[in-house]
Enzyme design. Sequence first.
Site, PDB file in Angstrom:
ATOM      1  N   LYS A 177       0.867  -1.141  -0.180  1.00  0.00           N
ATOM      2  CA  LYS A 177       0.030   0.048  -0.041  1.00  0.00           C
ATOM      3  C   LYS A 177       0.821   1.378   0.073  1.00  0.00           C
ATOM      4  O   LYS A 177       1.532   1.567   1.001  1.00  0.00           O
ATOM      5  CB  LYS A 177      -1.044  -0.227   1.168  1.00  0.00           C
ATOM      6  CG  LYS A 177      -1.979   1.074   0.939  1.00  0.00           C
ATOM      7  CD  LYS A 177      -2.801   1.623   2.267  1.00  0.00           C
ATOM      8  CE  LYS A 177      -2.046   2.708   3.073  1.00  0.00           C
ATOM      9  NZ  LYS A 177      -1.796   4.000   2.290  1.00  0.00           N
ATOM     10  N   GLU A 253      10.606   1.459   9.879  1.00  0.00           N
ATOM     11  CA  GLU A 253      11.357   2.747   9.727  1.00  0.00           C
ATOM     12  C   GLU A 253      10.720   3.895  10.082  1.00  0.00           C
ATOM     13  O   GLU A 253       9.701   4.210   9.278  1.00  0.00           O
ATOM     14  CB  GLU A 253      11.889   2.459   8.229  1.00  0.00           C
ATOM     15  CG  GLU A 253      12.848   1.307   8.244  1.00  0.00           C
ATOM     16  CD  GLU A 253      13.309   1.163   6.806  1.00  0.00           C
ATOM     17  OE1 GLU A 253      13.095   1.945   5.811  1.00  0.00           O
ATOM     18  OE2 GLU A 253      14.406   0.233   6.467  1.00  0.00           O
ATOM     19  N   CYS A 287      13.505  11.171   5.740  1.00  0.00           N
ATOM     20  CA  CYS A 287      13.424  10.796   6.919  1.00  0.00           C
ATOM     21  C   CYS A 287      14.857  11.231   7.844  1.00  0.00           C
ATOM     22  O   CYS A 287      14.908  11.467   8.752  1.00  0.00           O
ATOM     23  CB  CYS A 287      13.163   9.349   7.382  1.00  0.00           C
ATOM     24  SG  CYS A 287      14.480   8.410   6.389  1.00  0.00           S
ATOM     25  N   GLU A 389       9.492  16.340  15.487  1.00  0.00           N
ATOM     26  CA  GLU A 389       9.883  16.229  13.866  1.00  0.00           C
ATOM     27  C   GLU A 389       9.065  17.042  13.212  1.00  0.00           C
ATOM     28  O   GLU A 389       7.652  17.115  13.243  1.00  0.00           O
ATOM     29  CB  GLU A 389       9.578  14.678  13.185  1.00  0.00           C
ATOM     30  CG  GLU A 389      10.123  14.504  12.035  1.00  0.00           C
ATOM     31  CD  GLU A 389       9.762  13.306  11.380  1.00  0.00           C
ATOM     32  OE1 GLU A 389       8.535  12.694  11.647  1.00  0.00           O
ATOM     33  OE2 GLU A 389      10.584  12.469  10.859  1.00  0.00           O
TER      34      GLU A 389
HETATM   35  P1  NAD Z   1       2.568   8.219   7.936  1.00  0.00           P
HETATM   36  O1  NAD Z   1       2.786   7.338   9.149  1.00  0.00           O
HETATM   37  O2  NAD Z   1       1.263   9.200   7.956  1.00  0.00           O
HETATM   38  O3  NAD Z   1       2.019   7.504   6.761  1.00  0.00           O
HETATM   39  C1  NAD Z   1       2.734   6.298   6.133  1.00  0.00           C
HETATM   40  C2  NAD Z   1       1.802   5.189   5.587  1.00  0.00           C
HETATM   41  O4  NAD Z   1       0.992   4.685   6.597  1.00  0.00           O
HETATM   42  C3  NAD Z   1       0.829   5.778   4.492  1.00  0.00           C
HETATM   43  O5  NAD Z   1       0.760   4.686   3.367  1.00  0.00           O
HETATM   44  C4  NAD Z   1      -0.489   5.718   5.195  1.00  0.00           C
HETATM   45  O6  NAD Z   1      -1.533   5.778   4.482  1.00  0.00           O
HETATM   46  C5  NAD Z   1      -0.180   4.665   6.192  1.00  0.00           C
HETATM   47  N1  NAD Z   1      -1.038   4.643   7.572  1.00  0.00           N
HETATM   48  C6  NAD Z   1      -1.231   5.763   8.029  1.00  0.00           C
HETATM   49  N2  NAD Z   1      -2.157   5.572   9.122  1.00  0.00           N
HETATM   50  C7  NAD Z   1      -2.504   4.287   9.155  1.00  0.00           C
HETATM   51  C8  NAD Z   1      -2.970   3.285  10.025  1.00  0.00           C
HETATM   52  N3  NAD Z   1      -3.680   3.641  11.104  1.00  0.00           N
HETATM   53  N4  NAD Z   1      -3.094   1.914   9.803  1.00  0.00           N
HETATM   54  C9  NAD Z   1      -2.246   1.394   8.635  1.00  0.00           C
HETATM   55  N5  NAD Z   1      -1.462   2.288   7.866  1.00  0.00           N
HETATM   56  C10 NAD Z   1      -1.480   3.435   8.123  1.00  0.00           C
HETATM   57  O7  NAD Z   1       3.712   8.922   7.338  1.00  0.00           O
HETATM   58  P2  NAD Z   1       3.932   9.878   6.205  1.00  0.00           P
HETATM   59  O8  NAD Z   1       3.404  11.154   6.529  1.00  0.00           O
HETATM   60  O9  NAD Z   1       3.330   9.180   4.876  1.00  0.00           O
HETATM   61  O10 NAD Z   1       5.357  10.087   6.049  1.00  0.00           O
HETATM   62  C11 NAD Z   1       6.192  10.774   6.848  1.00  0.00           C
HETATM   63  C12 NAD Z   1       6.888   9.944   7.984  1.00  0.00           C
HETATM   64  O11 NAD Z   1       7.762   8.919   7.789  1.00  0.00           O
HETATM   65  C13 NAD Z   1       7.862  10.874   8.595  1.00  0.00           C
HETATM   66  O12 NAD Z   1       7.719  10.947  10.262  1.00  0.00           O
HETATM   67  C14 NAD Z   1       9.068  10.508   8.332  1.00  0.00           C
HETATM   68  O13 NAD Z   1      10.172  10.383   9.173  1.00  0.00           O
HETATM   69  C15 NAD Z   1       8.984   9.027   8.165  1.00  0.00           C
HETATM   70  N6  NAD Z   1       9.632   8.118   7.341  1.00  0.00           N
HETATM   71  C16 NAD Z   1      10.727   7.517   8.006  1.00  0.00           C
HETATM   72  C17 NAD Z   1      11.664   6.879   7.163  1.00  0.00           C
HETATM   73  C18 NAD Z   1      12.715   5.754   7.741  1.00  0.00           C
HETATM   74  O14 NAD Z   1      13.476   4.892   7.091  1.00  0.00           O
HETATM   75  N7  NAD Z   1      13.034   5.949   9.152  1.00  0.00           N
HETATM   76  C19 NAD Z   1      11.653   7.013   5.642  1.00  0.00           C
HETATM   77  C20 NAD Z   1      10.647   7.887   5.255  1.00  0.00           C
HETATM   78  C21 NAD Z   1       9.864   8.518   5.951  1.00  0.00           C
HETATM   79  O1  6OD Z   2      17.980   5.028   1.201  1.00  0.00           O
HETATM   80  C1  6OD Z   2      17.265   4.199   1.812  1.00  0.00           C
HETATM   81  O2  6OD Z   2      17.324   2.838   1.475  1.00  0.00           O
HETATM   82  C2  6OD Z   2      16.271   4.591   2.572  1.00  0.00           C
HETATM   83  N1  6OD Z   2      15.570   3.652   3.148  1.00  0.00           N
HETATM   84  C3  6OD Z   2      16.018   5.818   2.532  1.00  0.00           C
HETATM   85  C4  6OD Z   2      15.014   6.372   3.636  1.00  0.00           C
HETATM   86  C5  6OD Z   2      14.676   7.865   3.292  1.00  0.00           C
HETATM   87  C6  6OD Z   2      13.562   8.356   4.122  1.00  0.00           C
HETATM   88  O3  6OD Z   2      13.000   9.579   3.671  1.00  0.00           O
END
Ligand code: NAD
Ligand code: 6OD
Length: 485
Positions: A177, A253, A287, A389
Site C-alpha cells: 500500500k 522505519e 527521514c 519532527e
Molecule cells: P504516515 O505514518 O502518516 O503514513 C505512512 C503510511 O502509513 C501511508 O501509506 C499511510 O496511508 C499509512 N497509514 C497511516 N495510518 C495508518 C494506520 N492507522 N494503519 C495502517 N496504515 C496507516 O507517514 P507519512 O506522513 O506518509 O511519512 C512521513 C513520515 O515517515 C515521517 O515521520 C518520516 O520521518 C517517516 N519516514 C521514515 C523513514 C525511515 O526510513 N525511518 C523513511 C521515510 C519516512
Molecule cells: O535509502 C534508503 O534505503 C532509505 N530507506 C531511505 C529512506 C529515506 C527516508 O525518507
Amino acid sequence: MTTLMRNYVNGEWITTGRTFPTINPVDGSHVADVSEADQDTVDRAVKAARAAMDGAWGKLTAAERSALLHKVADGIEARFDEFLEAEVADTGHSYPHARAIDIPRGAANFRIFADLIKAYPNEAYEMAAPEGGAVLNYSHRRPLGVVAVIAPWDLPLLLLSWKVAPAMAAGNAVIAKPSEETPATATLLAEVMAEAGVPPGAFNLIHGFGPNSAGEFLTTHPGIDGITFTGESHTGTIIMKAAAERVKPVSFELGGKNPGIVFADCDFDAAVDGIAKAAFSNGGQICMCTERVYVERPIFDKFVAALKRKAEALVPGRPADPGVDMPPMISAEHRDKVLSYYRLAVGEGATVVTGGGVPQFGDERDEGFFVQPTIWTGLGDTARICREEIFGPCCHVAPFDSEDEVIARANDTHYGLCASIWTQNLARGHRVAHAVQAGLVWVNSWYLRDLRTPFGGVKMSGIGREGGMHSLNFYSEPSNICVKF
Ligand code: NAD
Ligand code: 6OD
C-alpha cells in the site's frame, strides 16, 4: 480524460465504488483519481497472496525469483521516463532529483536483492552427541508468507521497492500500500510486475488511506504474516498494536529528529555544504534530514552566516525549472503543519535567521504548497521545534563547547534515526559516532548509501534493520534442523 489508478489483485486490475484524487503539489492541480480499496478488495488480496504462496510463486527457486526480479528492474529502466513523469507529478520533485535518486533507486533495490538472495548463507554447526556419534545442526529458511508493505510519500518508489524487493526475493507474497499522496509509481510497478511475468498474487497493490481504509484493513487482517512499515512513529504505534493481537513480526522505519554535529576542526566548506543538504534536500522531506544542528562555538557565527547564504540560494519552483532544488511540501495539510512550526518557533522566541514564510511567485505556483527554507537560532534544547519532527526545510542551529556536552544534547531525544558528524579529527569522528544513539551515523557526509549495510533507527525511530542480509533475515524465518548420525 482523468486517469483512474486501480488496485492490482491476483493479476487483475480492480476498481471499487470509491475514488479519491491526487494533487500536484507544485500548483494544486488535479493529477488523477485513485480507486480506494475496501475491505473486500483487501480480503481478495490476502487470499490471492496466500494462494500464490501455495501455488506457482511458492514453488519458484531462489534463482528463478532472482531472474524475475531482475526483469522487474529491467522493466523499470525500460519505462524510466514514465516512472519519472509519474513520480514528479505526484511529488513535485525536481527532474534532476527524480532522475538521479527516485527512479534509479527503484531499479537498484530490485537488482541488489535479486543478487543477494542467491548468496544468502545458512548456518551450520557440528557437535558430538553426548552418547556418541555426531550431530549436524543447520538452518533452513522459509519466507514469512504474506507480507504487508506500507509506505510513505517522501521517496515513493524508493521506499516501497526497498521493502517489496527483499520480501519477494525471500519468497514472500506481498500486498503493498503506497501513500494516498503518491500512488502513481506503485501503480506503474504493478504493470511492470505483470509484464515481467510475476505470477498472479505474488505482488498485489491496494490503494487508500490509513485509518478506516486500506492501511488499517491490511494491517489488522488475520491473514497477514508480517508487516513492514515506513512512516511516522505515531502510526507505527497503531500498527504495532494491530500486529501484537496476532503476535506478527514488524519491521519499522519511523520518524527522526536528527542531529548534525559540526566541530571547529571540520572542513568548513564541506560541512556547510553537507549540513545544507541534510537540512534542505527534498524540502526537508527525507527521514534522514537534519533539524537540529550543533556547531562548536568558535565557528558558530561564521557557520550560521554561511548556512544562511546556502538557504537563500535555494531555488523553489517547478520540477523542470532551471536550477530548481526546493520542491513544495507534499500537500496543503503538510504545508500547514510545517507553517504551524514556523509560527511556533517565533512564539518560542527563536531568532529567524532566514525564511519563516511562504515564497510568492505571482503565478500558478502560488496555488502550490511551497514554504521557505528556514533557519532558527537562540532556543534551548527543550523548545518544541528542537524536539518534534517537523519534516520541512528547516533547522535550529545552536552552539556547543565540548564533545561530552554535544553528545549528551544530541542524545537527548526520543528519536534515534541518524546523525552526521563533521570533523577532520578521525579519532574524534569514530568516538562521537560510537557515542551517538542512532541507527545510522555519517562522518563527513550525509545520506551516502551502500545498500548492503544495516538501515534503521533506535528508540522511537524504528524496530529492526533492513538493508542487505538484514532485510533477508527479516523477511524469512530459520528453522534449525538437527541431524544425529
Ligand atoms: P504516515 O505514518 O502518516 O503514513 C505512512 C503510511 O502509513 C501511508 O501509506 C499511510 O496511508 C499509512 N497509514 C497511516 N495510518 C495508518 C494506520 N492507522 N494503519 C495502517 N496504515 C496507516 O507517514 P507519512 O506522513 O506518509 O511519512 C512521513 C513520515 O515517515 C515521517 O515521520 C518520516 O520521518 C517517516 N519516514 C521514515 C523513514 C525511515 O526510513 N525511518 C523513511 C521515510 C519516512
Ligand atoms: O535509502 C534508503 O534505503 C532509505 N530507506 C531511505 C529512506 C529515506 C527516508 O525518507
